[in-house]
Design an enzyme around this catalytic site. Structure first.
Site, short mmCIF file in Angstrom:
data_model
loop_
_atom_site.label_atom_id
_atom_site.label_comp_id
_atom_site.label_asym_id
_atom_site.label_seq_id
_atom_site.Cartn_x
_atom_site.Cartn_y
_atom_site.Cartn_z
CG HIS A 307 -2.09 0.91 1.09
ND1 HIS A 307 -2.00 2.25 1.36
CD2 HIS A 307 -3.35 0.68 0.67
CE1 HIS A 307 -3.17 2.80 1.13
NE2 HIS A 307 -4.01 1.87 0.71
CG ASP A 365 -8.33 -4.38 -2.62
OD1 ASP A 365 -9.52 -4.14 -2.39
OD2 ASP A 365 -7.54 -3.55 -3.08
N1 ACO Z 1 4.15 -7.64 -4.73
C1 ACO Z 1 5.49 -7.60 -4.95
N2 ACO Z 1 6.24 -6.49 -4.85
C2 ACO Z 1 5.61 -5.35 -4.53
C3 ACO Z 1 4.23 -5.30 -4.28
C4 ACO Z 1 3.49 -6.49 -4.40
N3 ACO Z 1 2.16 -6.50 -4.19
N4 ACO Z 1 3.85 -4.03 -3.99
C5 ACO Z 1 4.98 -3.31 -4.04
N5 ACO Z 1 6.04 -4.09 -4.37
C6 ACO Z 1 7.45 -3.67 -4.47
C7 ACO Z 1 7.69 -2.92 -5.78
O1 ACO Z 1 8.13 -3.79 -6.80
C8 ACO Z 1 8.74 -1.93 -5.35
O2 ACO Z 1 9.98 -2.58 -5.35
P1 ACO Z 1 11.35 -1.74 -5.69
O3 ACO Z 1 11.46 -0.69 -4.63
O4 ACO Z 1 12.39 -2.79 -5.62
O5 ACO Z 1 11.13 -1.18 -7.06
C9 ACO Z 1 8.39 -1.58 -3.92
O6 ACO Z 1 7.67 -2.73 -3.42
C10 ACO Z 1 7.52 -0.34 -3.76
O7 ACO Z 1 6.41 -0.50 -4.63
P2 ACO Z 1 5.72 0.71 -5.41
O8 ACO Z 1 4.92 0.15 -6.53
O9 ACO Z 1 6.77 1.73 -5.76
O10 ACO Z 1 4.81 1.28 -4.27
P3 ACO Z 1 3.55 2.18 -4.48
O11 ACO Z 1 3.32 2.86 -3.20
O12 ACO Z 1 3.71 3.03 -5.70
O13 ACO Z 1 2.39 1.14 -4.82
C11 ACO Z 1 0.62 -0.40 -4.63
C12 ACO Z 1 1.43 0.70 -3.94
C13 ACO Z 1 0.13 0.12 -6.02
C14 ACO Z 1 -0.64 -0.69 -3.82
C15 ACO Z 1 1.48 -1.66 -4.80
O14 ACO Z 1 1.89 -2.13 -3.54
C16 ACO Z 1 0.78 -2.77 -5.58
O15 ACO Z 1 0.82 -2.75 -6.82
N6 ACO Z 1 0.10 -3.71 -4.87
C17 ACO Z 1 -0.67 -4.74 -5.53
C18 ACO Z 1 -2.00 -4.16 -5.97
C19 ACO Z 1 -2.95 -3.91 -4.82
O16 ACO Z 1 -3.13 -4.75 -3.95
N7 ACO Z 1 -3.60 -2.73 -4.85
C20 ACO Z 1 -4.60 -2.36 -3.84
C21 ACO Z 1 -4.15 -1.19 -3.06
S1 ACO Z 1 -5.30 -0.84 -1.78
C22 ACO Z 1 -6.57 -0.03 -2.53
O17 ACO Z 1 -6.46 0.62 -3.52
C23 ACO Z 1 -7.84 -0.16 -1.92
#
Ligand code: ACO
Length: 434
Positions: A307, A365
Site C-alpha cells: 500500500h 483487498d
Molecule cells: N508484490 C510484490 N512487490 C511489490 C508489491 C506487491 N504486491 N507491492 C509493491 N512491491 C514492491 C515494488 O516492486 C517496489 O519494489 P522496488 O522498490 O524494488 O522497485 C516496492 O515494493 C515499492 O512499490 P511501489 O509500486 O513503488 O509502491 P507504491 O506505493 O507506488 O504502490 C501499490 C502501492 C500500487 C498498492 C502496490 O503495492 C501494488 O501494486 N500492490 C498490488 C495491488 C494492490 O493490492 N492494490 C490495492 C491497493 S489498496 C486499494 O487501492 C484499496
C-alpha cells in the site's frame, strides 16, 4: 492554518522561506504555493508521494502504525458499532448523528433509492458481457441528464440533494448492473430494509422465489461498506476532487471517481487478488508465486499486498480477516481452499525478507474478495461494491472541496522534457506507425 515555522529553500544562492503548517495529527506540510511566483521553479513529485493536495478534516491515516479514522473515530469501533448509513452521515456532516437525526437521514437517503424509469433503458444498450464497472461509469455519469434540479454546485441545498441521490442510487445501479449481466429482471429497492439488506435483496432476490436476508451476511456487507467508505486522498478521491475543481456537476465527478477506482492498482485489486488466489490454487504452489513476485524481471505482484500509505498491516484487512471467518462459518464452508491459500500466503510473505524490507502487508483487498465470493458475488462485482461504498467518501470530499475558501481549479505543472522549437518538416519519425 497558522504557522510559526518556516522551511528554508536555497536556489542559486537565494533563500526562500516556506511556511510550515501544523497538522492536528500526523505529518505537517510545507507550503510551496508561492514558490513558482517567487523563484520560477516548480516542484516535481510524480505520483504525489510527498504532496498534500488539499486540507481535509475527513479521514486520518497513520500508515506506519496501521491507524485509520473517519472524523476522529477508529475504523475498528465504527465497523463494530455503526452501519453504513450512519458512517455516511458521519463522513458528510462531521460527527455521529443522534437517534432522531439518523432515522431522518435514513429517510432522506431512501427517498432516492429508485432510479428514473428512462434510466432503466440505458442498460439495454450495454452488451450482456460488459463488465459491471463499465455500466457503473456510464450510468453514474448519465444521472446528470436525469436529475437536472441538483446540478447547481453553488446551491448548498442542491449539492446535498445530489450527494444523497448518489449514495442512494449507487447501490441500485450496482445491483442493476449485476442483474443485467446475469439476465435476471431488475429488483426494485425496498425502503423498509437497511442499506445493506436492500442491496443484497436487489442483487439476489428473484420474482419466483423468496430471498431470506441473513443478519450475518447483511452485517458483513455493512462492514465491507464501512471499511471502503473513505480513505483520504487516494487516486479515485483525488480524481473526484480534481474533476470537481473545474465546477463539473457532481454526477460527472463521481463517474470520474468510478473510472479511476476501476484500475487493478486501486479498487480493481480485489478482483485481481481473488483471481490470483484461485490461480495459485494450492498451498504447495505458493513458493513459486512468491518467487515470481520478488523477481524484478517478472511483472507479477502479490495482489492485495502493499500500500502507498500503510507500511504496517492495513487495519481494514485485520477486520476483514475476522469477518471472512465469520461469514464462511455461517455459510457452512469448512475448508475453503482459497482461504487456506490466502492464510498460508500471508504467513509466508510476512516472514519473507523481501516483503519485510519493503514493508508489504495485506491490504483491504486481500480478504474482501473471499467474503464477497462466499456471499455469492462474481469477481466482476467486487469493484462495483467498492464503488458503492466509496460514493460516501467521494461525496464528502466533493462537499469539502467546494466549501474550501482556498479552492481553485486543480492544475498541476510539469517538467517539460520534449523537443525544443523545431522547424516544420526538419525531422520525420520512422516509428510513428506503431
Ligand atoms: N508484490 C510484490 N512487490 C511489490 C508489491 C506487491 N504486491 N507491492 C509493491 N512491491 C514492491 C515494488 O516492486 C517496489 O519494489 P522496488 O522498490 O524494488 O522497485 C516496492 O515494493 C515499492 O512499490 P511501489 O509500486 O513503488 O509502491 P507504491 O506505493 O507506488 O504502490 C501499490 C502501492 C500500487 C498498492 C502496490 O503495492 C501494488 O501494486 N500492490 C498490488 C495491488 C494492490 O493490492 N492494490 C490495492 C491497493 S489498496 C486499494 O487501492 C484499496
Amino acid at each position: 492554518m497558522k504557522n510559526k515555522n518556516f522551511a528554508k529553500l536555497s536556489i542559486n544562492n537565494k533563500t526562500y522561506n516556506l511556511p510550515i503548517y501544523k497538522a492536528s495529527e500526523g505529518n505537517d506540510v510545507i507550503d510551496i504555493a508561492k514558490l513558482f511566483a517567487e523563484s520560477g521553479h516548480f516542484t516535481y513529485d510524480p505520483g504525489f508521494t510527498s504532496t498534500a493536495s488539499c486540507q481535509s478534516k475527513i479521514t486520518y491515516i497513520d500508515g506506519d502504525k496501521g491507524i485509520l479514522r473517519y472524523r476522529g473515530y477508529d475504523i475498528e469501533e465504527l465497523a463494530k458499532n455503526s452501519d453504513f448509513i450512519e458512517v455516511t452521515n458521519l463522513l458528510i456532516y462531521g460527527d455521529l448523528p443522534n437517534k432522531k437525526q439518523l432515522s431522518k437521514y435514513y429517510k432522506l437517503i431512501s427517498n432516492h433509492t429508485m432510479v428514473h424509469e428512462q434510466l432503466l433503458k440505458f442498460f439495454n444498450g450495454f452488451r450482456r458481457d460488459a463488465h459491471p464497472m463499465a455500466m457503473m461509469v456510464g450510468v453514474m455519469g448519465a444521472l446528470s441528464s436525469f436529475y437536472q434540479d441538483s446540478l447547481d454546485i453553488n446551491d448548498p441545498h442542491q449539492r446535498m440533494t445530489a450527494s444523497r441521490r448518489i449514495i442512494a442510487k449507487a447501490s441500485s445501479i450496482g445491483a442493476m448492473a449485476y442483474k443485467y449481466s446475469i439476465g435476471q429482471p431488475f429488483v426494485q429497492p425496498n425502503n423498509k430494509l437497511s442499506y445493506s439488506e436492500n442491496f443484497l435483496n436487489m442483487c439476489f432476490s428473484v420474482p419466483a422465489e423468496e430471498y431470506k436476508i441473513s443478519k450475518v451476511i447483511a452485517n458483513a456487507m455493512d462492514v465491507i461498506f464501512i471499511l471502503h467508505a473513505d480513505h483520504e486522498q487516494n487516486a479515485s478521491t483525488s480524481t473526484v476532487r480534481l474533476a470537481g475543481s473545474s465546477g463539473a456537476n457532481p454526477f460527472a465527478c463521481i463517474a470520474a471517481g468510478v473510472a479511476s477506482l476501476w484500475g487493478p492498482a486501486h479498487g480493481g485489486a480485489n478482483q485481481a487478488a481473488l483471481e490470483m488466489l484461485k490461480t495459485i490454487g494450492h498451498k504447495k504452489n505458493i513458493s513459486k508465486y512468491i518467487k515470481k513476485a520478488k523477481d524484478k524481471n517478472d511483472t507479477f505482484r502479490l495482489m492485495g499486498f502493499g500500500h502507498r500509505v500503510y507500511k504496517n498491516y492495513d487495519p481494514r484487512a485485520k477486520i476483514l480477516k475476522q469477518t471472512c471467518k465469520k461469514v464462511l462459518n455461517h455459510i457452512g464452508i469448512k475448508n475453503d481452499p482459497v482461504l487456506e491459500v490466502a492464510i498460508e500466503l500471508e504467513k509466508i510473505a510476512l516472514k519473507d525478507k523481501y516483503f519485510i524490507d519493503k514493508k508489504l502487508y495485506p491490504n483491504v483487498d486481500f480478504y474482501s474478495g473471499i467474503i464477497l465470493r462466499a456471499i455469492g458475488f462474481p469477481p466482476e462485482m467486487f469493484t462495483v461494491i467498492f464503488a458503492i461504498a466509496r460514493s460516501a467518501g467521494w461525496t464528502a470530499h466533493w462537499h469539502e472541496m467546494i466549501e474550501d475558501p482556498v479552492q481553485k481549479i486543480g492544475r498541476p505543472r510539469q517538467l517539460y522534457s520534449g523537443n525544443k522549437k523545431t522547424k516544420y518538416g526538419v525531422r520525420r519519425s520512422t516509428k510513428n506507425t506503431r
